[in-house]
Design a protein around this motif. Sequence first.
Motif, mmCIF file in Angstrom:
data_model
loop_
_atom_site.group_PDB
_atom_site.id
_atom_site.type_symbol
_atom_site.label_atom_id
_atom_site.label_comp_id
_atom_site.label_asym_id
_atom_site.label_seq_id
_atom_site.Cartn_x
_atom_site.Cartn_y
_atom_site.Cartn_z
ATOM 1 N N VAL A 148 0.838 -1.206 0.000
ATOM 2 C CA VAL A 148 0.000 0.000 0.000
ATOM 3 C C VAL A 148 0.870 1.253 0.000
ATOM 4 O O VAL A 148 0.506 2.285 -0.575
ATOM 5 C CB VAL A 148 -0.955 -0.011 1.208
ATOM 6 C CG1 VAL A 148 -1.741 1.298 1.298
ATOM 7 C CG2 VAL A 148 -1.924 -1.183 1.105
ATOM 8 N N LEU A 149 2.033 1.182 0.617
ATOM 9 C CA LEU A 149 2.940 2.329 0.650
ATOM 10 C C LEU A 149 3.279 2.820 -0.757
ATOM 11 O O LEU A 149 3.474 4.032 -0.974
ATOM 12 C CB LEU A 149 4.222 1.940 1.395
ATOM 13 C CG LEU A 149 5.337 2.991 1.446
ATOM 14 C CD1 LEU A 149 4.903 4.182 2.299
ATOM 15 C CD2 LEU A 149 6.613 2.376 1.998
ATOM 16 N N LEU A 150 3.322 1.905 -1.722
ATOM 17 C CA LEU A 150 3.705 2.278 -3.084
ATOM 18 C C LEU A 150 2.699 3.220 -3.728
ATOM 19 O O LEU A 150 3.023 3.895 -4.714
ATOM 20 C CB LEU A 150 3.865 1.023 -3.937
ATOM 21 C CG LEU A 150 4.992 0.074 -3.521
ATOM 22 C CD1 LEU A 150 4.987 -1.171 -4.389
ATOM 23 C CD2 LEU A 150 6.346 0.782 -3.590
ATOM 24 N N ALA A 151 1.486 3.280 -3.197
ATOM 25 C CA ALA A 151 0.489 4.211 -3.729
ATOM 26 C C ALA A 151 0.787 5.651 -3.313
ATOM 27 O O ALA A 151 0.235 6.589 -3.894
ATOM 28 C CB ALA A 151 -0.911 3.811 -3.262
ATOM 29 N N PHE A 152 1.667 5.830 -2.329
ATOM 30 C CA PHE A 152 1.944 7.171 -1.809
ATOM 31 C C PHE A 152 3.398 7.592 -2.049
ATOM 32 O O PHE A 152 3.701 8.787 -2.046
ATOM 33 C CB PHE A 152 1.660 7.207 -0.306
ATOM 34 C CG PHE A 152 0.237 6.891 0.041
ATOM 35 C CD1 PHE A 152 -0.702 7.903 0.152
ATOM 36 C CD2 PHE A 152 -0.172 5.569 0.233
ATOM 37 C CE1 PHE A 152 -2.019 7.613 0.459
ATOM 38 C CE2 PHE A 152 -1.495 5.281 0.543
ATOM 39 C CZ PHE A 152 -2.415 6.297 0.646
ATOM 40 N N TRP A 153 4.267 6.611 -2.242
ATOM 41 C CA TRP A 153 5.681 6.924 -2.421
ATOM 42 C C TRP A 153 6.335 5.740 -3.122
ATOM 43 O O TRP A 153 6.067 4.587 -2.782
ATOM 44 C CB TRP A 153 6.327 7.201 -1.070
ATOM 45 C CG TRP A 153 7.821 7.330 -1.087
ATOM 46 C CD1 TRP A 153 8.586 7.900 -2.064
ATOM 47 C CD2 TRP A 153 8.730 6.868 -0.079
ATOM 48 N NE1 TRP A 153 9.917 7.831 -1.726
ATOM 49 C CE2 TRP A 153 10.029 7.211 -0.512
ATOM 50 C CE3 TRP A 153 8.567 6.234 1.147
ATOM 51 C CZ2 TRP A 153 11.161 6.910 0.232
ATOM 52 C CZ3 TRP A 153 9.686 5.937 1.897
ATOM 53 C CH2 TRP A 153 10.970 6.280 1.454
ATOM 54 N N ARG A 154 7.195 6.029 -4.090
ATOM 55 C CA ARG A 154 7.862 4.971 -4.835
ATOM 56 C C ARG A 154 9.371 5.014 -4.577
ATOM 57 O O ARG A 154 10.138 5.584 -5.367
ATOM 58 C CB ARG A 154 7.590 5.125 -6.336
ATOM 59 C CG ARG A 154 6.147 4.934 -6.750
ATOM 60 C CD ARG A 154 5.707 3.492 -6.574
ATOM 61 N NE ARG A 154 4.325 3.310 -6.995
ATOM 62 C CZ ARG A 154 3.952 2.961 -8.220
ATOM 63 N NH1 ARG A 154 4.865 2.790 -9.168
ATOM 64 N NH2 ARG A 154 2.664 2.806 -8.507
ATOM 65 N N PRO A 155 9.819 4.429 -3.474
ATOM 66 C CA PRO A 155 11.275 4.321 -3.288
ATOM 67 C C PRO A 155 11.848 3.326 -4.294
ATOM 68 O O PRO A 155 11.108 2.589 -4.955
ATOM 69 C CB PRO A 155 11.401 3.812 -1.848
ATOM 70 C CG PRO A 155 10.130 3.079 -1.592
ATOM 71 C CD PRO A 155 9.065 3.795 -2.382
ATOM 72 N N GLY A 156 13.157 3.282 -4.410
ATOM 73 C CA GLY A 156 13.780 2.305 -5.293
ATOM 74 C C GLY A 156 13.547 0.886 -4.794
ATOM 75 O O GLY A 156 13.130 0.670 -3.647
ATOM 76 N N PRO A 157 13.812 -0.117 -5.629
ATOM 77 C CA PRO A 157 13.584 -1.509 -5.214
ATOM 78 C C PRO A 157 14.308 -1.884 -3.935
ATOM 79 O O PRO A 157 13.739 -2.546 -3.062
ATOM 80 C CB PRO A 157 14.107 -2.317 -6.415
ATOM 81 C CG PRO A 157 13.993 -1.392 -7.581
ATOM 82 C CD PRO A 157 14.249 -0.018 -7.032
ATOM 83 N N ALA A 158 15.578 -1.477 -3.804
ATOM 84 C CA ALA A 158 16.328 -1.804 -2.590
ATOM 85 C C ALA A 158 15.738 -1.078 -1.380
ATOM 86 O O ALA A 158 15.657 -1.647 -0.279
ATOM 87 C CB ALA A 158 17.798 -1.430 -2.766
ATOM 88 N N VAL A 232 15.029 3.503 7.261
ATOM 89 C CA VAL A 232 15.435 4.853 6.849
ATOM 90 C C VAL A 232 16.774 4.812 6.127
ATOM 91 O O VAL A 232 16.955 5.451 5.074
ATOM 92 C CB VAL A 232 15.497 5.789 8.076
ATOM 93 C CG1 VAL A 232 16.082 7.138 7.687
ATOM 94 C CG2 VAL A 232 14.106 5.962 8.676
ATOM 95 N N ALA A 233 17.722 4.058 6.667
ATOM 96 C CA ALA A 233 19.030 3.975 6.024
ATOM 97 C C ALA A 233 18.931 3.321 4.655
ATOM 98 O O ALA A 233 19.598 3.744 3.698
ATOM 99 C CB ALA A 233 19.999 3.192 6.906
ATOM 100 N N GLY A 234 18.091 2.293 4.524
ATOM 101 C CA GLY A 234 17.987 1.600 3.254
ATOM 102 C C GLY A 234 17.249 2.377 2.186
ATOM 103 O O GLY A 234 17.611 2.322 1.006
ATOM 104 N N SER A 235 16.209 3.110 2.592
ATOM 105 C CA SER A 235 15.382 3.805 1.603
ATOM 106 C C SER A 235 15.815 5.242 1.350
ATOM 107 O O SER A 235 15.643 5.759 0.242
ATOM 108 C CB SER A 235 13.918 3.800 2.059
ATOM 109 O OG SER A 235 13.779 4.476 3.304
ATOM 110 N N LEU A 236 16.366 5.900 2.358
ATOM 111 C CA LEU A 236 16.740 7.308 2.221
ATOM 112 C C LEU A 236 18.247 7.527 2.268
ATOM 113 O O LEU A 236 18.736 8.535 1.759
ATOM 114 C CB LEU A 236 16.079 8.139 3.332
ATOM 115 C CG LEU A 236 14.545 8.110 3.357
ATOM 116 C CD1 LEU A 236 14.011 8.875 4.564
ATOM 117 C CD2 LEU A 236 13.965 8.677 2.067
ATOM 118 N N GLY A 237 18.975 6.615 2.903
ATOM 119 C CA GLY A 237 20.427 6.760 3.012
ATOM 120 C C GLY A 237 21.210 5.795 2.159
ATOM 121 O O GLY A 237 22.442 5.851 2.137
#
Length: 287
Positions: A148-158, A232-237
Amino acid sequence: MSAADLAPSPAAPAAPPGAPAFRQFPVAWRFALRNQARNRLAWLLLIAFVPVWYELMAGIAGHTPLTFKLYATGRVLSVDGGHLTLITAGLNAVTMIVGFAVFAAIRRTLAFDKRLVFAGYRQATLITAKTLAIAVIAAAVAAYTSLVLLAFWRPGPAGWAAIAAAFAVIALAYGALGLLLGVLVRNDLEGFFLIIMGSLMDTFLQNPLGNPLANKPVLEWFPSFGPTQFAVAGSLGHTALWDHLALGLAWPAAFATAGLLIFRARTRTRTHHDRRAADSRPARGML
């Protein structure tokens, strides 16, 4: 607990004393998984609450720029505060839903579990079945919340994989906490209060957008610290903090161990009491 839970069923016969564990486990597994899945309110919360919660938190946070130091690495990150808030919102949703579902199921069937033990089911078999059922429920809730998060934000696969792993670990932690509270507290209200308030304090204190003190060392002692740092480290850092994910797994291990020991003690107490009472009757009759 409903009468249907206590009524004998052809699909779930009572196991004779001394029956092999491989014969008892499928029945115990079906009981545990069915009891977890029967909570309609928990499934309604999962399906309807998660997207609404994401929408609400995203609307409140907006796209506020945020610069903060990630405690685990010491790096200063400049990120979209809304993305960070979505991570903590997802963690919060997972903890409440899984904790609530497991707690309610354990409370509803505790007396029935005692009857199963008295009827011949091994405690180790019931404990294993409950543990696996909690793991399945935790994985399902974490997977849905991550999607469901993907409907609001699309981080990279990792980055998305890191968030999904963090959701799974915190779901296991609060599932194990629900098990512990289910066999420990005396009233439902106490358990629900502890799960809801614990979840809110635990997850939102980790968000530096709403808590300027989010980098204080005391937060290391919260169950969501490791999963939050990993997500946070994996998606933003763009950093994989596997040691912090492992740290998050220490909490479900501790909660589950305590809960299962209490469950074993409570069911064993009744069985031994009944056996002593049965053994004492012939002796009194002979006097």
